[in-house]
Design an enzyme around this catalytic site. Structure first.
Site, PDB file in Angstrom:
ATOM      1  N   GLU A 296     -11.526   7.181   5.294  1.00  0.00           N
ATOM      2  CA  GLU A 296     -10.786   6.176   6.068  1.00  0.00           C
ATOM      3  C   GLU A 296     -10.382   6.673   7.459  1.00  0.00           C
ATOM      4  OE1 GLU A 296      -7.584   4.858   3.578  1.00  0.00           O
ATOM      5  OE2 GLU A 296      -8.926   4.400   1.917  1.00  0.00           O
TER       6      GLU A 296
ATOM      7  N   GLU B 148     -15.478   2.313  -4.907  1.00  0.00           N
ATOM      8  CA  GLU B 148     -14.151   1.955  -5.435  1.00  0.00           C
ATOM      9  C   GLU B 148     -14.084   0.467  -5.773  1.00  0.00           C
ATOM     10  OE1 GLU B 148     -10.956   3.395  -2.954  1.00  0.00           O
ATOM     11  OE2 GLU B 148     -12.058   5.221  -2.413  1.00  0.00           O
TER      12      GLU B 148
END
Length: 666
Positions: A169, A275
């Site tokens: 991220e 995810e």
């Protein structure tokens, strides 16, 4: 898809939410029954038949204490990602104080059940122990290197642990670099450093970059695409790209998903769904379950359609243990099993997508023939083979690699549509084994080819003479975020093939680490921090992998100065009768100089109260709220951004939201 339809990663926000339990109780509904798939085999069997993995994010508590959880985990899945047990705060809560209990628990479970492990995550702006956040540049880089060396190195010889999320991220929604404490202290160079440290710790692990809201083609995914392309051009060992894929049915499915996977795959990297979950607005209904199942099927179909997609990891598997309700109080039921471990329609969708053939074709191709190697260098090996045959048609080949002359596990390192492939990024003077298998349009896999063994050059062989040191290293064009270097050419008895650019922090001390490569006698290092001193050296490399002595050292200090200011832009993420979440509030340095802190004020409508906040310290006086930066996100370079968020409770029937956001720097 971008905001206001975020798919936020697990554990991103640590809400202080005293009303959440009451809200969840109000949203509770009777369980819905789901017709299970006529399962000829579990998910893992069908996935393996397609050459893919199907995995889940493992929570250590239920893995240890709930037999139903363990049974499903070992029966249905052939891959495991540690949900939290391998993150920095779990493994190194204080400097050099290590705790591997949770990580070892997951690795041992995977080993016992013939499952591969994906390590998650090494460098992230969240769940990194607080002692790291305020370190200086040299100490922070050392802490990162030591953490990666220790954690990755612990499992480097364990065949179950095959890959790692190295950085997680690193982008904001608009495609700019996230203003994390990593970025604000080290500049964007920390990303390449982390990958190089990870490669040194485990030369055979697959190394990944991972992010959310990058499933479709948008500003954020394009920024990640450009970064991956740039890093690989600099020989930074980025092997794969992870697409988190936290979806929500109310925002629609990203229509460019498969196209986006393919454009990354075309860069030569493996892609994977890391995810996956699909949340719905509560309460559940048959119609919502059906839509959710369609989303799951779409994701599986997209991965199956892209040869370089290695597989799919679901972020958990039972609604009993899901991060979603704590982060999105009006949403939930995001996984393929319900709270009682009963299969939902989404399980059926995943199963049937994995089990599906194409036109009833169940005949695999023949094995590729006569695999041979050629053109072996210190860092690459070229392979060729004779074509396989198939009753319908061969669509491609998977290239498999294992370490050493025996033992170890063959893992897929690339794909080809022709009968040749060059594997790059290898370690000098190291032995590898290769096999190749063919694939047809239905996903049928051939037997593997013969095995060929190669040993890369370097550290021996005919050419052991290193190049001379590059001469007269100088710097020019130094700005607040970059420095240009040039030097005179080195010489070699055979020929110089390139140069490694090394950088160390400060005027003394620290460690020189490689930050780039060049084939000419100049290089520009970007992503530096303003008003910061760095030292550089350059070394030459020849085709045999011999390295020259380093050049002279040149010291540069980036520029700084100018004015500082900031802005705050708020987005409503979700709302319901009785409350709402604003995320992100994007804080941007609008000035020309770095800022060391920021304060955002905003107004809460009458009758509304703050429930919780994250990534900022928020206080309320009357109806005026004041948000001050956290310790790790106050420093922002010019044009850099960070974000925070909060949750508000409001009276029933009130549809107003907080407003009048203003930002002050300092």
């Amino acid at each position: 898809m971008t905001y206001p339809c975020p798919r936020v990663a697990p554990s991103r926000h640590r809400l202080v939410v005293p009303l959440v339990l009451a809200m969840l109780a109000a949203l509770a509904v009777p369980l819905l029954s789901a017709t299970p798939a006529e399962a000829s085999a579990p998910l893992r069997t069908h996935a393996a038949a397609k050459g893919k993995f199907i995995g889940f994010a493992a929570a250590t508590g239920p893995l240890a204490n709930e037999s139903a959880y363990r049974t499903i985990a070992q029966t249905e899945f052939n891959q495991i990602t540690a949900e939290n047990a391998m993150k920095w705060d779990a493994t190194e809560p204080s400097d050099n104080n290590w705790n591997f209990s949770g990580a070892d628990q997951i690795v041992n479970f995977a080993t016992a059940n013939n499952q591969q492990v994906h390590g998650h995550t090494l460098v992230w702006h969240n769940q990194t122990s607080s002692w790291v956040h305020n370190l200086g540049a040299s100490a922070m880089r050392t802490a990162m290197q030591d953490h990666i060396n220790t954690l990755v190195g612990r499992y480097a010889n364990n065949p179950a642990v095959v890959s790692w999320d190295v950085v997680n991220e690193v982008f904001e929604e608009n495609g700019s670099f996230r203003s994390s404490f990593w970025y604000n202290t080290l500049g964007s160079g920390f990303i390449a450093d982390a990958f190089r440290y990870a490669r040194a710790a485990d030369p055979d692990a697959r190394l990944c970059i991972n992010d959310y809201n990058v499933e479709g083609i948008n500003a954020k995914s394009t920024a990640m695409y450009d970064l991956v392309r740039s890093l690989r051009a600099q020989n930074v060992p980025v092997d794969c790209v992870g697409f988190q894929t936290h979806l929500a049915t109310q925002y629609g499915f990203p229509t460019s998903f498969q196209q986006n996977l393919q454009r990354f795959a075309d860069l030569g990297v493996q892609v994977r769904i890391t995810e996956l979950d699909v949340r719905i607005q509560m309460p559940r209904s048959s119609a919502k379950d059906a839509t959710q199942a369609t989303y799951y099927r779409n994701v599986v179909d997209a991965c199956l359609a892209v040869t370089a997609c290695a597989g799919i990891t679901i972020w958990g598997f039972t609604d009993k243990h899901s991060w979603v309700p704590d982060t999105f109080p009006s949403e939930g039921a995001a996984l393929i099993y319900d709270e009682n471990y009963q299969r939902k329609p989404s399980y059926t969708a995943v199963h049937d997508a994995l089990a599906a053939g194409s036109g009833g074709d169940t005949s695999p191709p023949t094995a590729p023939g006569t695999l041979t190697s050629s053109g072996v260098t210190a860092s690459s090996a070229s392979l060729s083979w004779t074509a396989a045959t198939d009753n319908v048609g061969v669509t491609g080949y998977d290239i498999l690699r294992a370490p050493g002359t025996s033992g170890g596990t063959f893992t897929q390192v690339g794909t080809a549509t022709t009968t040749s492939f060059t594997d790059t990024g290898l370690t000098a003077n190291t032995t590898y084994r290769y096999q190749v298998r063919a694939r047809d349009a239905a996903g049928n896999l051939s037997p593997v080819s013969n095995t060929v063994t190669v040993t890369t050059t370097g550290g021996g062989g005919d050419d052991t003479t290193p190049p001379t040191a590059p001469g007269t290293l100088t710097s020019s064009g130094v700005t607040a975020s970059s420095a240009s270097l040039s030097w005179t050419a080195a010489t070699d008895n055979v020929g110089v093939t390139g140069y490694d650019i090394l950088r160390a922090p400060g005027t003394s001390g620290g460690t020189f680490t490689q930050v780039g490569t060049a084939t000419t006698t100049s290089f520009t290092d970007t992503g530096l921090t303003a008003n910061t001193t760095y030292r550089y050296q350059v070394r030459a490399r020849d085709a045999a992998g011999n390295l020259s002595p380093v050049s002279n050292t040149v010291t540069v200090t980036t520029t700084g100065g100018g004015s500082g200011g900031c802005s705050a832009t708020a987005t409503v993420q979700t709302q319901w009768n009785g409350g709402y979440v604003i995320q992100p509030v994007t804080v941007t340095n609008t000035g020309t100089a770095p800022i060391s802190g920021w304060t955002v004020t905003f107004t809460l409508p009458s009758g509304q109260t703050l429930v919780g906040s994250w990534n900022a310290a928020v206080t309320v006086s009357g109806q005026t709220a004041t948000a001050r930066n956290a310790a790790y996100n106050g420093s922002l370079g010019p044009n850099a951004s960070t974000s925070f968020g909060f949750q508000v409770a409001r009276p029933g029937g009130d549809s107003t939201v907080a407003g009048s956001f203003t930002c002050t720097a300092g």
